[in-house]
Design a protein around this motif. Structure first.
Motif, mmCIF file in Angstrom:
data_model
loop_
_atom_site.group_PDB
_atom_site.id
_atom_site.type_symbol
_atom_site.label_atom_id
_atom_site.label_comp_id
_atom_site.label_asym_id
_atom_site.label_seq_id
_atom_site.Cartn_x
_atom_site.Cartn_y
_atom_site.Cartn_z
ATOM 1 N N PHE A 412 0.839 -1.205 0.000
ATOM 2 C CA PHE A 412 0.000 0.000 0.000
ATOM 3 C C PHE A 412 0.871 1.251 0.000
ATOM 4 O O PHE A 412 0.569 2.244 -0.650
ATOM 5 C CB PHE A 412 -0.902 0.022 1.238
ATOM 6 N N ALA A 427 -4.295 0.531 -5.323
ATOM 7 C CA ALA A 427 -4.343 0.429 -3.856
ATOM 8 C C ALA A 427 -5.762 0.128 -3.392
ATOM 9 O O ALA A 427 -5.975 -0.694 -2.496
ATOM 10 C CB ALA A 427 -3.827 1.714 -3.213
ATOM 11 N N VAL A 428 -6.740 0.786 -4.022
ATOM 12 C CA VAL A 428 -8.127 0.544 -3.603
ATOM 13 C C VAL A 428 -8.546 -0.877 -3.986
ATOM 14 O O VAL A 428 -9.191 -1.584 -3.198
ATOM 15 C CB VAL A 428 -9.061 1.602 -4.212
ATOM 16 N N ALA A 431 -7.123 -3.071 -1.477
ATOM 17 C CA ALA A 431 -7.825 -2.979 -0.181
ATOM 18 C C ALA A 431 -9.096 -3.816 -0.208
ATOM 19 O O ALA A 431 -9.370 -4.585 0.715
ATOM 20 C CB ALA A 431 -8.147 -1.525 0.144
ATOM 21 N N SER A 434 -8.253 -7.465 -0.109
ATOM 22 C CA SER A 434 -7.802 -8.036 1.158
ATOM 23 C C SER A 434 -9.003 -8.397 2.029
ATOM 24 O O SER A 434 -8.920 -9.292 2.862
ATOM 25 C CB SER A 434 -6.837 -7.097 1.885
ATOM 26 N N VAL A 435 -10.130 -7.709 1.805
ATOM 27 C CA VAL A 435 -11.340 -8.086 2.553
ATOM 28 C C VAL A 435 -11.913 -9.394 2.026
ATOM 29 O O VAL A 435 -12.297 -10.281 2.798
ATOM 30 C CB VAL A 435 -12.399 -6.969 2.454
ATOM 31 N N LEU B 175 -15.458 -8.963 8.575
ATOM 32 C CA LEU B 175 -15.340 -8.417 7.223
ATOM 33 C C LEU B 175 -15.662 -6.928 7.204
ATOM 34 O O LEU B 175 -14.948 -6.145 6.580
ATOM 35 C CB LEU B 175 -16.255 -9.174 6.272
ATOM 36 N N LEU B 178 -12.777 -5.022 8.755
ATOM 37 C CA LEU B 178 -11.567 -5.045 7.947
ATOM 38 C C LEU B 178 -11.723 -4.184 6.702
ATOM 39 O O LEU B 178 -10.797 -3.514 6.275
ATOM 40 C CB LEU B 178 -11.197 -6.459 7.541
ATOM 41 N N ALA B 182 -9.063 -1.340 5.954
ATOM 42 C CA ALA B 182 -8.189 -1.380 4.784
ATOM 43 C C ALA B 182 -8.197 -0.021 4.092
ATOM 44 O O ALA B 182 -7.144 0.516 3.734
ATOM 45 C CB ALA B 182 -8.643 -2.472 3.823
ATOM 46 N N LEU B 189 -1.820 6.328 4.673
ATOM 47 C CA LEU B 189 -0.613 6.394 3.846
ATOM 48 C C LEU B 189 -0.644 7.607 2.929
ATOM 49 O O LEU B 189 0.358 8.312 2.782
ATOM 50 C CB LEU B 189 -0.483 5.102 3.028
#
Lengths: 501, 546
Positions: A412, A427-428, A431, A434-435, B175, B178, B182, B189
């Motif tokens: 990220f 990046a989105v 993200a 990853s869920v 979920l 997270l 995320a 960042l």
């Protein structure tokens, strides 16, 4: 007299023996194993695995002396380089190789498969990998690739009595050879354009703009596609689930970690030393590969009922994560960061993925099955294994404080620091992915913790010392990397750009 | 001692639970009593550290970080191990340190199936580390790590020890959170890179944003990402749907910790990170946050009226109560945020109590179906009265803690911070005031149906034991605090006020009536604060810049 004749016929290039010491040690170990088989016959079975493990560990010694000596070593006119990047990636290969040997120890012996050949081939494949880490020339890259692949084709088909294993071996072989062919074609184009097989010369040729853009693009696309097969990036991933399922599980672990890492190492060297200047070509290509791998791998993984197939698809998704930083690698000032991120991810991924396979192998000693349903209720009869598996799964999902979070975090970080649409959008996508990944990782953990054991069978799992050691190594490393990421970050702070220019 | 506390106090408070976990790892599962003792002693040691910190805490400097430590943690990303305690975090840290040992005492004799106290208690201790760490972390990466550490133990707690639908509820909880975190990480960042800060330490980031500036669009997007991350945790309408499921399915102790502490991680994130670092984006988002808060208040209340399950009703009341907290925060005023912190503490104590009681009722009746309960006052009078007290506190009766969370929050919307639309917020005020009426309605109705009347036929002959010893030990401190804070709210306000004041951007708080135009201009506030001469100030700068 003979020496004189030889000297006339062949001028030996200067060899820095220290630089190639790791390869020589590993080669010696491989030869010893083969010899032991010839001399001791059946009796050799009892110590082959130990010999292979010792060989791998012994190889680490010259690696350490090379690392402490500091200076980069260049051999064969730049075709073979031992620098920090080569050393850290070799270390990753050796650690992964050692854990795979630990995982194989009882599996191969109890399955009554041929042992000497197995470990001999395993070391040969490892040899190809550590050569890959130093190869900075099209020819040495190709030789290393074939050296690591061909033993792997054989090992996949090691369960000879099982049709699935044979199918997997054949499938892997055919697809692998096809990928090699495509890649070779790309390489030949590149050679035609640059007039040299050395990556540094190629860099000078393709970056200058003197070469035709379409030919360069074609060459780069073909070469990356060839390696995308090796790292199982979508859409070149279709072999992975079948091969992973059919192969002996320790070999699957080896393919999913070491062999994949070798593919990445090759991509990194080609990209950074060979065509770093052509960001216009490789950045969009890798963006697509990354986004497709993450999304496709995760979505298909949701539907899996076999844990090995699930790990195959999750591996495809992880490939997307690992490769993602390279989609912005050509941005000014981001090159080194992206490189370190990929290497960091590979190191952490090796620990957590091998750990997950170690648990799968251990548990299947009891259940004899890789179906997800057979994992139910593991917490009631194997709490230690269940906790370990949860460690690895949630690390793969990127939950702090387990190692995987830092790997994902770094991805990220690189993507957002690019500061443009492509970086942010990837990046989105990452993200969101990853869920999705968490859904199936947490699903496995939940089965192990909360479901009932199939048929109420609460007998303990038979473990072996080597499996316990493998698990301890992986769990320790996964946790340590997560809590003090500095441990891994200081070794992966490497650069390839100084060479590529 | 003082020095030791200064340099090690916060680290010890955070990681002592992990020592307990490490110790328990080596004790075999069968020695259940030993496990309980280790866990209790560990959490008590943490509580003692908390008391020591409180004693040493300088109440005249609540706006400053005390006992602060700052070491390099991960070089390559400039992330620090930066911990600190100020008036905003102190009450929440103490709340955590109080709730955890009470939960351990409460579950002493009745662990939810499938028992296994070893694993259960280890998870609670890991949770404690995560919660305390989140409230103390002053570095965004560290904050993120602790914020996530909390997820795993809670997931397992619901998945293993939960009710019928635990598999669905645990995954939904995981979920949702997270997903938020995320995107929150991506926001963190981008904030770091776009502001050009030296490190992830909050003060560095805030300073970098103030000095280098950050474009309006970027600020809005980043704040939006955080809004999602924190808002899901709170939970704000419309991200609240995980909460009723998680609460209903979680074991009693899990519900208590979830309600008392976990939800506060989200609201705390707003006041600790989002608003101080990005005040201008906060001004633009605030009316929308306020709107969602008000919708949450009304929707939560209506949801409560429709529930037939007691635990689910309390869960929906959480949505409404956290709506009041978010409403206070959305005013961006010193007053509103103080009210919000008070609301967080009060909700933690009161809703925690309600879940405790619900758990005890469930254990006795084996059901929480409101229609089947009734006559609790006849069957178990003490428990009935405690339920009555908690319900009164929850609906905001003056003299009990809940009042000081709700009333000032509503009041603060009369005068929102500079740059916020006053009319909109006054509308919110009226609607949220209606929400308190609804709250009184559903809570009193709950009390009437469960505690009053005569027991239903099926339980008429059932012998229901009254409050047990462990329950008394677990509940007394919470009831005492509900009363103490209710009578003397300054217990909290005295601690939080300085810190909240220090965390807010000056431009938000300037009183345009009292200050001269020159003084206001000297602050160089951005036009978004709408300080009358704001645009003028910017023009002048452009001229002098030439």
């Amino acid at each position: 007299m003979t020496a004189q004749l030889l000297a006339l016929a062949f001028e030996r290039p200067a060899i820095d023996w220290h630089a190639v010491a790791p390869e020589l040690v590993l080669l010696t170990a491989g030869c010893l194993i083969t010899l032991a088989d010839v001399i001791f016959l059946e009796k050799a079975r009892s110590f082959t695995a130990a010999l292979a493990g010792l060989g791998v560990l012994a190889t680490a010694i010259p690696l350490i002396t090379l690392a402490t000596s500091g200076a980069d070593r260049v051999l064969f006119g730049g075709a073979y380089v031992v620098d920090d990047f080569a050393l850290i990636t070799k270390a990753i290969f050796l650690m992964a190789g050692y854990v795979v040997i630990l995982l194989s120890t009882n599996y191969v012996a109890e399955g009554d498969y041929w042992e000497n050949e197995y470990y001999g081939l395993l070391l040969a494949s490892l040899m190809g990998m550590i050569m890959m880490a130093s190869s900075r020339d099209l020819i040495s890259i190709f030789v290393a690739l074939e050296l690591l692949s061909i033993p792997a084709y054989l090992m996949v088909a090691w369960r000879k009595g099982d049709a699935r294993s044979n199918e997997a071996g054949l499938k892997y072989y055919l697809m692998g050879v096809f990928a090699s062919a495509v890649m070779l074609y790309g390489m030949s184009l590149l050679f035609g354009l640059a007039g040299s097989t050395q990556l540094t010369d190629i860099a000078a040729a393709v970056a200058s703009g003197a070469t035709s853009t379409s030919a360069t693009t074609l060459a780069i696309v073909f070469i990356i596609a060839g390696f995308a097969f090796k790292v199982s990036a979508a859409p070149f991933h279709t072999w992975a689930p079948d091969v992973y399922e059919g192969a002996p599980t320790p070999v699957t672990a080896f393919l999913s970690v070491a062999s994949k890492a070798a593919g990445f190492v090759a991509i990194l060297q080609l990209l950074y030393v060979g065509f770093y200047g052509r960001a216009d070509v490789y950045e969009p290509l890798i963006w697509i590969l990354a986004a497709a791998s993450m999304t496709l791998g995760n979505l298909v993984a949701l539907r899996q009922t076999n844990i090995v197939r699930l790990m195959a698809y999750s591996g495809v998704a992880q490939t997307g994560f690992i490769i993602a930083p390279l989609a912005v690698a050509g941005h000014a000032g981001l090159g080194d960061q992206a490189l370190s991120t990929v290497v960091t991810y590979l190191a952490i991924y090796a620990a957590m993925n091998l750990g997950a396979f170690a648990v799968i192998i251990t548990l299947s000693r009891k259940t004899g099955s890789a179906e997800l349903s057979s994992f139910g209720g593991a917490f009631s009869y194997a709490p230690g294994l269940t906790v370990a598996m949860s460690f690895f799964l949630f690390s793969l999902a990127g939950i702090p404080p387990l190692g995987g979070w830092f790997a994902k975090f770094e991805v990220f970080r690189v993507l957002t620091s690019a500061g443009d649409f492509w970086g942010y959008s990837l990046a989105v996508i990452a993200a969101v992915n990853s869920v999705i990944a968490l859904y199936y990782y947490a699903g496995i953990a939940r089965r192990m913790w909360a479901d009932d054991a199939p048929e109420g069978d609460l007998a303990p799992v038979p473990t072996t010392p080597s499996l316990v050691i493998a698990l301890a190594i992986c769990a320790g490393v996964t946790l340590a990397f997560g809590v003090v990421p500095q441990i891994v970050a200081r070794f992966t702070d490497v650069s390839l750009l100084a060479l590529g220019g | 001692m003082e020095n030791l506390l200064d340099s090690w106090g916060l680290t010890a408070a955070t990681f002592v639970p992990m020592l307990g976990v490490a110790l328990m790892m080596f004790v075999p599962k069968e020695k259940e009593d030993l496990h309980k003792k280790i866990a209790l002693v560990t959490s008590l040691v943490v509580a003692v550290i908390g008391v020591l910190l409180l004693v040493q805490f300088d109440l005249d400097a609540t706006g400053q970080l005390q006992f602060a430590v700052d070491h390099m943690w991960i070089d390559v990303i400039n992330s620090h191990y930066a911990m600190g305690l100020d008036g905003m975090s102190l009450p929440l840290v103490l709340l955590t340190m109080l709730v955890v040992p009470l939960c351990i005492v409460y579950s002493w004799d009745h662990f939810p199936a499938p028992a296994n106290p070893k694993a259960f208690l280890m998870l609670i201790l890991i949770l404690e580390t995560g919660m305390i760490g989140t409230f103390m972390a002053q570095d965004l990466v560290l904050f993120f790590v602790f914020f996530e550490v909390v997820l795993l133990p809670m997931f397992f707690m619901i998945a293993v020890w939960g009710g019928e639908d635990r598999r669905y509820a645990s995954l939904k909880f995981f979920l949702y959170t997270l997903f938020g975190s995320a995107l929150m990480l991506v926001s963190f960042l981008s904030l770091y890179f776009l502001s050009g800060a030296e490190s992830f330490v909050l003060t560095d980031l805030a300073q970098a944003v103030a000095e280098n500036g950050i474009s309006r669009t970027a600020g809005l997007w980043i704040f939006g990402g955080m809004l999602l991350g924190f808002g899901i945790k709170v939970p704000m309408f419309p991200f609240h749907t995980w909460l009723p499921d998680a609460h209903t399915q979680a074991p009693t102790v899990g519900s208590v910790i979830l309600a008392a502490v976990l939800l506060k991680l989200g609201t705390y994130g707003f006041i600790r990170i989002a608003i101080p670092v990005l005040p201008e984006a906060a001004v633009e988002w605030a009316p929308w946050i306020g709107l969602l808060a008000v919708v949450g208040i009304i929707y939560g209340a209506l949801g409560c009226l429709a529930q037939t399950d007691m635990k689910r009703l309390i869960a929906f009341s959480s949505v409404a109560h956290m709506g009041f907290v978010m409403l206070g925060i959305s005013t961006l005023t010193d007053f509103g945020i103080n009210a919000a912190i008070m609301g967080m503490v009060a909700h933690g104590l009161i809703t925690g109590m309600l879940f405790f009681i619900a758990g005890s009722i469930k254990e006795r009746y084996h059901t929480l179906d409101i229609a089947r309960l009734g006559g609790l006052l006849l069957k178990a009078p003490r428990m009935g009265w405690i339920l009555g007290l908690s319900v009164m506190a929850s609906l905001g009766l003056p003299g009990l803690a809940g009042f000081w969370g709700e009333f000032p929050a509503i009041l603060s919307t009369y005068n929102p911070a500079n740059g916020l639309p006053v009319e909109t917020f006054r509308t919110y005020m009226v609607i949220s005031a209606l929400g308190t009426v609804l709250a009184a309605g559903y809570l009193l109705w709950l009390l009437q149906r469960t505690a009053f009347g005569t027991p239903t036929e099926e339980f008429a002959d059932l012998d229901i034991p009254d409050v047990t010893r462990h329950e008394w030990i677990a509940w007394t401190p919470m009831i005492a605090l509900i009363l103490a804070i209710g009578i003397y709210p300054n217990l909290i306000f005295r601690v939080t006020d300085g810190a909240v004041d220090a965390s807010l951007n000056e431009c938000l708080q300037v009183n345009t009536q009292e200050m001269s135009a020159e003084d206001i201009e000297a602050l160089h506030c951005a036009p978004v604060y709408n300080l009358g001469s704001g645009a003028h100030v910017v023009d002048e700068h452009a001229v002098s810049g030439d």
